[in-house]
Design an enzyme around this catalytic site. Structure first.
Site, PDB file in Angstrom:
ATOM      1  N   TYR A   1      58.133  24.347  36.417  1.00 37.54           N
ATOM      2  CA  TYR A   1      58.629  24.360  37.799  1.00 37.54           C
ATOM      3  C   TYR A   1      58.718  22.959  38.389  1.00 37.54           C
ATOM      4  CZ  TYR A   1      58.793  29.370  37.829  1.00 37.54           C
ATOM      5  OH  TYR A   1      59.125  30.665  37.527  1.00 37.54           O
TER       6      TYR A   1
ATOM      7  N   ASN B   1      82.503  36.076  40.258  1.00 34.47           N
ATOM      8  CA  ASN B   1      81.715  35.555  39.146  1.00 34.47           C
ATOM      9  C   ASN B   1      82.618  34.850  38.139  1.00 34.47           C
ATOM     10  OD1 ASN B   1      78.869  35.537  38.327  1.00 34.47           O
ATOM     11  ND2 ASN B   1      79.621  36.563  36.456  1.00 34.47           N
ATOM     12  N   LEU B   2      82.000  33.975  37.308  1.00 32.38           N
ATOM     13  CA  LEU B   2      82.828  33.256  36.328  1.00 32.38           C
ATOM     14  C   LEU B   2      83.496  34.228  35.363  1.00 32.38           C
ATOM     15  CD1 LEU B   2      83.599  30.361  35.465  1.00 32.38           C
ATOM     16  CD2 LEU B   2      81.684  30.411  33.868  1.00 32.38           C
TER      17      LEU B   2
ATOM     18  N   ASN C   1      68.168  32.856  43.996  1.00 29.51           N
ATOM     19  CA  ASN C   1      67.928  31.464  43.608  1.00 29.51           C
ATOM     20  C   ASN C   1      66.686  30.900  44.307  1.00 29.51           C
ATOM     21  OD1 ASN C   1      70.275  31.751  42.151  1.00 29.51           O
ATOM     22  ND2 ASN C   1      71.564  30.744  43.689  1.00 29.51           N
ATOM     23  N   VAL C   2      66.020  30.002  43.627  1.00 26.94           N
ATOM     24  CA  VAL C   2      64.794  29.401  44.175  1.00 26.94           C
ATOM     25  C   VAL C   2      65.040  27.939  44.575  1.00 26.94           C
ATOM     26  CG1 VAL C   2      63.194  30.970  43.021  1.00 26.94           C
ATOM     27  CG2 VAL C   2      63.968  28.930  41.802  1.00 26.94           C
TER      28      VAL C   2
ATOM     29  N   ARG D   1      62.082  21.728  37.256  1.00 29.44           N
ATOM     30  CA  ARG D   1      63.189  22.412  37.957  1.00 29.44           C
ATOM     31  C   ARG D   1      63.235  21.991  39.426  1.00 29.44           C
ATOM     32  NH1 ARG D   1      62.971  28.514  37.463  1.00 29.44           N
ATOM     33  NH2 ARG D   1      64.996  28.353  38.492  1.00 29.44           N
TER      34      ARG D   1
ATOM     35  N   HIS E   1      63.472  36.004  45.474  1.00 24.49           N
ATOM     36  CA  HIS E   1      62.648  35.542  44.347  1.00 24.49           C
ATOM     37  C   HIS E   1      61.820  34.328  44.727  1.00 24.49           C
ATOM     38  CE1 HIS E   1      65.387  37.627  41.146  1.00 24.49           C
ATOM     39  NE2 HIS E   1      64.667  38.492  41.835  1.00 24.49           N
TER      40      HIS E   1
ATOM     41  N   GLY F   1      77.960  34.998  41.427  1.00 24.32           N
ATOM     42  CA  GLY F   1      77.276  34.154  40.445  1.00 24.32           C
ATOM     43  C   GLY F   1      76.018  34.759  39.866  1.00 24.32           C
ATOM     44  N   THR F   2      76.043  36.069  39.603  1.00 22.94           N
ATOM     45  CA  THR F   2      74.871  36.695  38.981  1.00 22.94           C
ATOM     46  C   THR F   2      75.326  37.609  37.856  1.00 22.94           C
ATOM     47  OG1 THR F   2      72.866  38.002  39.373  1.00 22.94           O
ATOM     48  CG2 THR F   2      74.788  38.537  40.723  1.00 22.94           C
TER      49      THR F   2
END
Ligand code: APR
Length: 243
Positions: free
Chosen positions: A56, A202-203, A92-93, A59, A109, A176-177
């Site tokens: 972490y 999304n992609l 997202n964090v 990140r 999250h 984006g998930t």
């Protein structure tokens, strides 16, 4: 009169990909470099806290060097300018939504810019490295600090507030998930159950793509601003995309 009154947006790692932050399940994703059981479970933390702190800390460092992208900014603009309610529920964090200006936001999250003390449950802003020799500013005990993020097997935050918002929404947008992780992957079914229009941005088609009424696939920095313009202007998405 805008078409939708209550919009719930779910965001995932793909939204931050163009800000330079790795996703989890893409070919170069985080779970290709780490076993989630070692770095994102209470058991892993018990077994080897130093590895989890290192994971972490690295990140958090890259997240503090990242900047919001056009998709984050378009969503913040939507919250500001859209006459209906806009709630972002992020998996997202990182804090790129906040940096872009979004405020009606739930970090289901958790987020890496806060820590929790396992001795006194204090949750405090924390942007420095975490380690097991730090003293909690609240209870002054040492060794109990951990990232305030939700690990596998733990209950995500604010689920009652999220369920309430889903039960009242008339538009649900997933951005984006990959649709791999519950309960977030089940939000589209909850929204559909109350008759909401459901959209995936999304992609590529996610695991749950077939559950959505409408899908647009491409890079978030292209399709999210176009979709926001479509919502605000009422023009067809394709025309907004071409612009
Ligand atoms: N634009 C849009 N979508 C993108 C982009 C991009 N530039 N790049 C990648 N994506 C898409 C991928 O196609 C993929 O479907 O983003 C999605 C990322 O999926 P994951 O890596 O599985 O991330 P996410 O869905 O957020 O993971 C959910 O799993 O490990 C846990 O806690 C972790 O919150 C995370 C949860």
């Amino acid at each position: 009169m805008s078409k939708y009154q209550r919009i719930v947006i779910l965001s995932g790692a793909g939204l931050s990909a163009e800000s330079g932050l790795a996703t989890f399940r893409d070919t170069d994703g985080i779970w290709k470099q780490y076993d989630y059981r070692d770095v994102a479970t209470p058991e892993g933390f018990q077994r080897n806290p130093h590895l989890v702190y290192e994971f972490y800390n690295a990140r958090r460092k890259s997240a503090t060097q990242a900047h919001p992208n056009e998709a984050h900014r378009a969503l913040a603009q939507l919250e500001k300018s859209y006459p209906g309610e806009v709630l972002i529920v992020t998996q997202n964090v990182d804090n790129l939504h906040e940096q872009a200006g979004s405020s009606n936001l739930i970090h289901m999250h958790g987020d890496m810019q806060t820590m929790v003390c396992t001795n006194c449950d204090a949750v405090l802003p924390w942007t420095k490295d975490l380690s097991d020799d730090l003293t909690c500013p609240e209870c002054e005990l040492t060794g109990g600090l951990r990232p305030h993020v939700v690990w596998f097997g733990e209950m995500p935050f604010e689920m009652n507030r999220i369920a309430d918002a889903l039960s009242k929404c008339d538009l649900f947008v997933s951005i984006g998930t990959s649709g791999n992780v519950y309960p977030a992957a089940g939000f589209v079914a909850a929204a559909k159950h109350v008759g909401a229009h459901t959209v995936e941005l999304n992609l590529e088609p996610s695991c749950g793509a077939s559950h959505f009424c409408e899908c647009h696939h491409g890079r978030a920095t292209e399709i999210v601003p176009a979709f926001v313009q479509h919502l605000v202007s009422g023009q067809p998405f394709e025309q907004c995309q071409a612009a």
